[in-house]
Design a protein around this motif. Structure first.
Motif: not given
Length: 178
Positions: A38-39, A44-45, A52-53, A166-170
């Motif tokens: 998971k980590n 990677q994400k 991207k940023n 994305e909105h919930l977890s990160a």
């Protein structure tokens, strides 16, 4: 015999205890493996998001430089128009004085006056043209600034628009830009 029986029971209890410990360690190992995967995925994400940023940041810097150059260009154009207008006003005043000075020749003066009026109209048309160009440049500058604002807020809005996970977890892992 009893002593052997007690020793056997003791060894059995120890064996059961070791077995429980082994099962517990196995479960912990599986859990740690899942957490590690998971980590890795999260890492990677985050790397992709960081790249991207960075690209967005470079794009915004280029846009800012472009806007700065556009503002400088507009400033120079305004100053140039002002100088031209002052020069034409001075010329018009000089022409008027010259016309008053040369009053004994009415026909010649009339022609000069018409010529001056035509020149003035021409100058006013050029001034209107320059003002229209200036307005156009200012609209372009506003458009660029709006695009820049949109690009600044896009990384924070995009997860909410497209990716509910994305909105919930990160949500908290997105760097807050000032």
């Amino acid at each position: 015999l009893q002593k052997n029986r007690r020793r056997l029971q003791k060894n059995l209890r120890r064996l059961q205890k070791n077995l429980r410990r082994l099962q517990k360690n196995r479960r912990r190992l599986q859990k740690n493996r899942r957490l590690l995967q998971k980590n890795r995925r999260r890492l990677q994400k985050n790397r992709r998001r960081l790249q991207k940023n960075r690209r967005l940041l470079q794009k915004n810097r280029r846009r800012l430089q472009k806007n700065r150059r556009q503002r400088q260009k507009n400033r120079r154009l305004r100053q140039k128009n002002l100088r031209r207008l002052q020069k034409k006003r001075l010329q018009f005043q000089n022409n008027r004085r010259q016309l008053q000075k040369n009053q004994p020749q009415p026909q010649k003066n009339q022609l000069q006056l018409q010529k001056n009026q035509l020149q003035l109209q021409k100058n006013q048309l050029r001034l209107q043209k320059n003002q229209l160009q200036l307005q156009k440049n200012q609209l372009q500058l506003q458009k660029n600034q709006l695009q820049h604002q949109l690009a600044l807020h896009l990384p924070r809005l995009q997860p909410m628009l497209h990716l509910p996970y994305e909105h919930l977890s990160a949500q908290n892992s997105i760097p807050q830009e000032t």
